[in-house]
Design a protein around this motif. Structure first.
Motif, PDB file in Angstrom:
ATOM      1  N   THR A 300       0.825  -1.210   0.000  1.00  0.00           N
ATOM      2  CA  THR A 300       0.000   0.000   0.000  1.00  0.00           C
ATOM      3  C   THR A 300       0.862   1.263   0.000  1.00  0.00           C
ATOM      4  N   MET A 301       2.064   1.183   0.565  1.00  0.00           N
ATOM      5  CA  MET A 301       2.974   2.337   0.436  1.00  0.00           C
ATOM      6  C   MET A 301       3.250   2.602  -1.038  1.00  0.00           C
ATOM      7  N   LYS A 302       3.357   1.532  -1.813  1.00  0.00           N
ATOM      8  CA  LYS A 302       3.657   1.692  -3.241  1.00  0.00           C
ATOM      9  C   LYS A 302       2.407   2.008  -4.052  1.00  0.00           C
ATOM     10  N   TRP A 303       1.342   1.280  -3.776  1.00  0.00           N
ATOM     11  CA  TRP A 303       0.122   1.449  -4.575  1.00  0.00           C
ATOM     12  C   TRP A 303      -0.614   2.750  -4.222  1.00  0.00           C
ATOM     13  N   THR A 304      -0.966   2.881  -2.945  1.00  0.00           N
ATOM     14  CA  THR A 304      -1.801   4.024  -2.565  1.00  0.00           C
ATOM     15  C   THR A 304      -0.982   5.303  -2.451  1.00  0.00           C
ATOM     16  N   PRO A 424      -3.363  14.649  -6.040  1.00  0.00           N
ATOM     17  CA  PRO A 424      -4.489  13.734  -5.808  1.00  0.00           C
ATOM     18  C   PRO A 424      -4.736  13.570  -4.301  1.00  0.00           C
ATOM     19  N   VAL A 425      -5.996  13.320  -3.937  1.00  0.00           N
ATOM     20  CA  VAL A 425      -6.340  13.040  -2.537  1.00  0.00           C
ATOM     21  C   VAL A 425      -6.777  11.586  -2.461  1.00  0.00           C
ATOM     22  N   VAL A 426      -6.071  10.780  -1.692  1.00  0.00           N
ATOM     23  CA  VAL A 426      -6.508   9.400  -1.531  1.00  0.00           C
ATOM     24  C   VAL A 426      -7.306   9.279  -0.229  1.00  0.00           C
ATOM     25  N   ASP A 427      -8.601   9.024  -0.376  1.00  0.00           N
ATOM     26  CA  ASP A 427      -9.497   8.860   0.777  1.00  0.00           C
ATOM     27  C   ASP A 427      -9.493   7.367   1.088  1.00  0.00           C
ATOM     28  N   THR A 428      -8.696   6.980   2.079  1.00  0.00           N
ATOM     29  CA  THR A 428      -8.427   5.559   2.316  1.00  0.00           C
ATOM     30  C   THR A 428      -9.387   4.993   3.354  1.00  0.00           C
ATOM     31  N   PHE A 429     -10.227   4.083   2.937  1.00  0.00           N
ATOM     32  CA  PHE A 429     -11.091   3.389   3.890  1.00  0.00           C
ATOM     33  C   PHE A 429     -10.403   2.106   4.345  1.00  0.00           C
ATOM     34  N   TRP A 430     -10.289   1.950   5.646  1.00  0.00           N
ATOM     35  CA  TRP A 430      -9.788   0.695   6.207  1.00  0.00           C
ATOM     36  C   TRP A 430     -10.057   0.685   7.698  1.00  0.00           C
ATOM     37  N   THR A 434      -8.264  -4.581   9.301  1.00  0.00           N
ATOM     38  CA  THR A 434      -7.859  -4.888   7.924  1.00  0.00           C
ATOM     39  C   THR A 434      -6.356  -4.737   7.720  1.00  0.00           C
ATOM     40  N   GLY A 435      -5.684  -4.116   8.675  1.00  0.00           N
ATOM     41  CA  GLY A 435      -4.226  -4.001   8.631  1.00  0.00           C
ATOM     42  C   GLY A 435      -3.716  -2.890   7.733  1.00  0.00           C
ATOM     43  N   GLY A 436      -4.455  -2.548   6.711  1.00  0.00           N
ATOM     44  CA  GLY A 436      -4.039  -1.490   5.791  1.00  0.00           C
ATOM     45  C   GLY A 436      -5.202  -1.127   4.890  1.00  0.00           C
ATOM     46  N   HIS A 437      -4.928  -0.231   3.949  1.00  0.00           N
ATOM     47  CA  HIS A 437      -5.971   0.294   3.056  1.00  0.00           C
ATOM     48  C   HIS A 437      -6.765  -0.827   2.381  1.00  0.00           C
ATOM     49  N   MET A 438      -8.040  -0.604   2.196  1.00  0.00           N
ATOM     50  CA  MET A 438      -8.906  -1.577   1.509  1.00  0.00           C
ATOM     51  C   MET A 438      -9.567  -0.964   0.285  1.00  0.00           C
ATOM     52  N   ILE A 439     -10.240   0.177   0.514  1.00  0.00           N
ATOM     53  CA  ILE A 439     -10.939   0.830  -0.594  1.00  0.00           C
ATOM     54  C   ILE A 439     -10.371   2.237  -0.676  1.00  0.00           C
ATOM     55  N   THR A 440      -9.776   2.568  -1.787  1.00  0.00           N
ATOM     56  CA  THR A 440      -9.121   3.878  -1.907  1.00  0.00           C
ATOM     57  C   THR A 440      -8.821   4.178  -3.371  1.00  0.00           C
ATOM     58  N   PRO A 441      -8.825   5.447  -3.711  1.00  0.00           N
ATOM     59  CA  PRO A 441      -8.357   5.774  -5.058  1.00  0.00           C
ATOM     60  C   PRO A 441      -6.878   5.432  -5.181  1.00  0.00           C
ATOM     61  N   SER A 452     -15.920  10.045  -1.605  1.00  0.00           N
ATOM     62  CA  SER A 452     -16.017   8.616  -1.927  1.00  0.00           C
ATOM     63  C   SER A 452     -14.627   7.996  -1.861  1.00  0.00           C
ATOM     64  N   CYS A 453     -14.562   6.824  -1.224  1.00  0.00           N
ATOM     65  CA  CYS A 453     -13.260   6.141  -1.175  1.00  0.00           C
ATOM     66  C   CYS A 453     -13.051   5.332  -2.463  1.00  0.00           C
ATOM     67  N   THR A 454     -13.919   5.462  -3.388  1.00  0.00           N
ATOM     68  CA  THR A 454     -13.884   4.918  -4.771  1.00  0.00           C
ATOM     69  C   THR A 454     -13.876   3.391  -4.858  1.00  0.00           C
ATOM     70  N   LEU A 455     -12.727   2.775  -5.171  1.00  0.00           N
ATOM     71  CA  LEU A 455     -12.739   1.350  -5.535  1.00  0.00           C
ATOM     72  C   LEU A 455     -11.779   0.523  -4.670  1.00  0.00           C
ATOM     73  N   PRO A 456     -12.084  -0.766  -4.508  1.00  0.00           N
ATOM     74  CA  PRO A 456     -11.208  -1.626  -3.704  1.00  0.00           C
ATOM     75  C   PRO A 456      -9.838  -1.789  -4.355  1.00  0.00           C
ATOM     76  N   LEU A 457      -8.828  -1.993  -3.539  1.00  0.00           N
ATOM     77  CA  LEU A 457      -7.496  -2.269  -4.071  1.00  0.00           C
ATOM     78  C   LEU A 457      -7.531  -3.606  -4.825  1.00  0.00           C
ATOM     79  N   PRO A 458      -6.614  -3.810  -5.768  1.00  0.00           N
ATOM     80  CA  PRO A 458      -6.586  -5.083  -6.491  1.00  0.00           C
ATOM     81  C   PRO A 458      -6.536  -6.262  -5.513  1.00  0.00           C
TER      82      PRO A 458
END
Ligand code: PRX
Length: 666
Positions: A300-304, A424-430, A434-441, A452-458
């Motif tokens: 998530t450090m890399k993705w989000t 960009p603003v990442v609105d991270t839902f977790w 869950t240990g880390g981000h789940m649904i986030t841009p 909106s926290c937009t879409l789930p991580l892959p």
């Protein structure tokens, strides 16, 4: 889990239609660049779920012994990930960075409450952690032992967590704002052998006790398992010292070697337990693994956060919360980042502190909570000199939000005034669980919609279902679930596997879906998720999670109180605030007496749980609204707390007259 008496029906999600696409420049350089790259990862996970996670676990972590099995579902919902692999968390965060060119890179910039800053390189941090770990070993602390950490933000606090991880001890950090009683409860439940603390903490120019609260907690009794209290000298303030039990950190580490062989542990070894509130009972010890959890922090450090070698990363959370675990102690170090560890508060010496610190250290990725943003908006309205426009924030390239829903107005202010319309603003839902981000841009891919926290991580199979576990159509509110296990998920509740099953994998949903405890709705056009709030009796005040039952139990523990019911109500700054309805054993107080007793009870709750649990308002009644079977009708209390008129059916109410009495403060 029943959603009938919850806010599921009360909040049906936002109708926000503004869309902000990431800039072409950001997309071009991003780790996940463009929506097709995101979709490709999702497709990879869908095609070969285990293969997907196995690939990522091999690429992102160093394994002492490689794993041969990826996901073990034989004892579901007690899922195991990478179970026969061995690794060490501290090795992955520190040692790896000594041989990849990062040894002399700044790992941590410590920004103290008084504005002084100190730095530690990876080499220095490694040495501090090794000495600390050797010190712990010298006191007999070993793999599997639980160690409570009750400290404020400091390099030493991060080192304490890393040192535990290095020797395979399971840490349990207790937020420095919790009371002696809360600390005591956690020491006992965890069966901890040691407490690591500081003499005092500095906050907003003041010294506040830490060690004295540990003493108070131990004096409550039953803590015989504690054989060491290790004290970091932060302020030099006066504290009591018990020879044999208490030991100064600087003395403990003074003669320790600067190398410490890490304890290689199985991937499922509990890295930490972190207590969090549920809807019933005492706080739950959420148990996390080593392998799956670390994978998620790194990914998530890399993705989000799209972190790059030159970034300066700042997560403003406290290590007492999961955000501090994943995005201060582990995530940034796992990826060789440079991060700020901030001791202070956003309003000291003034409400420009965040902006000033960003300018001072050239922060490029900034991660904070909506409550902080909202309070700084207010502060800048009152005193324009602390408005972000007065500071050089040009180093910023990405902003993040966490812990509670961000309202579109706050999102827009953050985006425009802090991010200059370019970040960009990442609105991270977790969640803690869950240990880390789940649904986030994803900042270089997902077009953002404020609120909106937009879409789930892959790989995260999030969905919205009804109370029987059936999928609901987009555009309809429902219960947020995750349909497949993922590597960083909660493993169990410490000491309470039954509660783990009942809380997170309830039979009503078929026993296979992870129940987040939040309501959500997906937009019919974009399929984006919006979180509509908790569906249980958990409150979120300033991003701090609290159970209404915990606060009620604290109130009824007061000798004056006969009965109490606690509800949340929307609050402009803190998201939600606590309103308590109290029945005293004596006659209902009014006027000045009511005010005095309300203050007394608020302070009582602060002492029982911690200042964050203080009700904002207390209303006294002769009784509480109850059904004929004696059940308190919280739904009605929520309406009263908001100051709204009751339009709901009250025919099942035993004592309708009480509603008038509870309408406003006594
Ligand atoms: O209700 C959701 C809310 O915070 C809860 C989790 O709280 P905690 O375990 O303390 O973890 C907080 C830090 C991750 C969730 O069940 N929440 C968290 N992030 C968001 C959110 N609600 C809306 N939007 C978010 N981005």
């Amino acid at each position: 889990m029943a959603a009938t008496d919850t806010n599921l029906q009360e909040n049906q999600g936002s109708h926000e239609s503004r869309v902000f696409a990431p800039s072409a420049e950001f997309v071009a350089k991003a780790t996940i660049s463009g929506m097709p790259a995101y979709e490709k990862l999702c497709a990879e996970a869908a095609a070969d779920y285990e293969g997907f996670w196995a690939r990522l676990a091999r690429e992102n972590l160093d394994w002492q012994k490689p794993f041969t099995t990826t996901l073990d579902e034989s004892d579901a919902p007690f899922y195991k990930w990478f179970a026969d692999g061995q690794l060490n968390a501290s090795y992955n965060c520190l040692d790896r960075n000594l041989t990849n060119g990062n040894a002399d890179k700044t790992a941590i910039i410590f920004e103290a409450d008084d504005g002084q800053s100190t730095r530690a390189t990876y080499r220095e941090l490694h040495e501090r952690v090794c000495k600390f770990a050797n010190g712990l070993r010298s006191r007999g602390i070993q793999k599997g032992d639980r160690v409570i950490i009750y400290m404020s933000m400091s390099i030493e606090a991060v080192a304490a967590m890393q040192a535990c991880a290095r020797i395979g001890a399971t840490h349990s950090v207790v937020f420095g704002g919790f009371s002696a009683k809360s600390l005591h409860e956690r020491i006992i439940d965890a069966g901890a052998v040691a407490v690591i603390t500081a003499d005092e903490q500095r906050r907003g120019g003041k010294s506040l006790p830490l060690k004295a609260i540990v003493d108070e907690a131990l004096a409550l009794g039953g803590c015989e398992t504690i054989r060491n209290v290790i004290v970091y000298q932060r302020t030099g303030g006066n504290i009591d010292f018990t020879e044999g039990l208490d030991v100064w950190l600087h003395e403990l580490v003074a003669k320790q070697p600067a190398e410490c062989e890490p304890e290689w542990v199985g991937a499922e070894h509990p890295l930490f337990i972190l207590y969090t509130s549920g809807s019933t009972g005492t706080p739950k010890g959420v148990q996390h693994s080593t392998g799956g959890y670390l994978l998620w922090c790194a990914l998530t450090m890399k993705w989000t956060f799209d972190i790059k070698p030159d970034d300066v990363f700042w997560c403003t959370a406290d290590i007492g919360w999961v955000t501090g675990h994943s995005y201060i102690t582990y995530g940034p170090l796992l990826v060789g980042g440079t991060e700020i560890v901030f001791e202070g508060i956003p309003t000291f010496p003034n409400a420009g502190r965040f902006w000033d610190t960003i300018a001072k250290h050239k922060v490029s990725i900034f991660y904070t909570a909506p409550t902080a943003i909202r309070s700084l908006i207010k502060a800048a309205d009152v005193d324009p000199s602390v408005h972000p426009k007065n500071y050089d924030l040009s180093s910023l390239r990405l902003l993040g939000s966490v812990g509670e829903p961000i309202n579109p107005e706050a999102w827009m202010w953050y985006y425009n005034n802090v991010g200059g319309g370019r970040c960009p603003v990442v609105d991270t839902f977790w969640q803690t669980e869950t240990g880390g981000h789940m649904i986030t841009p994803l900042p270089g891919a997902t077009p953002m919609v404020p609120g909106s926290c937009t879409l789930p991580l892959p790989g995260i199979m999030a969905a919205i279902v009804d109370e029987a576990g059936a999928d609901v159509a987009n555009g309809q509110g429902g219960i947020l679930v995750v349909k497949r296990p993922w590597p960083s998920m909660i493993r169990t509740i410490w000491n309470n596997p039954e509660r783990f099953k009942a809380s997170y994998f309830p039979d009503e949903l078929g026993g296979k879906y992870y129940l987040a405890g939040d309501g959500a709705i997906r937009n019919s056009d974009t399929t984006y998720f919006t979180i509509t709030g908790r569906i249980d009796d958990v409150l979120n005040v300033s991003g701090h999670r609290m159970g209404t039952m915990e606060i009620e139990s604290a109130l009824v523990a007061n000798p004056l109180v006969a009965e109490a019911a606690v509800v949340g109500r929307p609050d402009e700054t803190t998201g939600e605030s606590i309103c308590a309805f109290v029945v005293l054993k004596q006659a209902r107080p009014t006027g000045e007496e009511a005010k005095k007793l309300a203050t007394e009870l608020r302070n009582w709750v602060a002492k029982e749980i911690g200042p964050i649990a203080k009700p904002k308002e207390i209303r006294f009644g002769d009784n509480l609204p109850k059904t004929r079977s004696g059940k308190i009708m919280r739904r009605l209390l929520r309406v009263l707390a908001k100051g709204e008129t009751i339009t709901q059916d009250i025919s099942t109410l035993e004592n309708p007259a009480i509603l008038d009495q509870l309408k406003e403060a006594s």
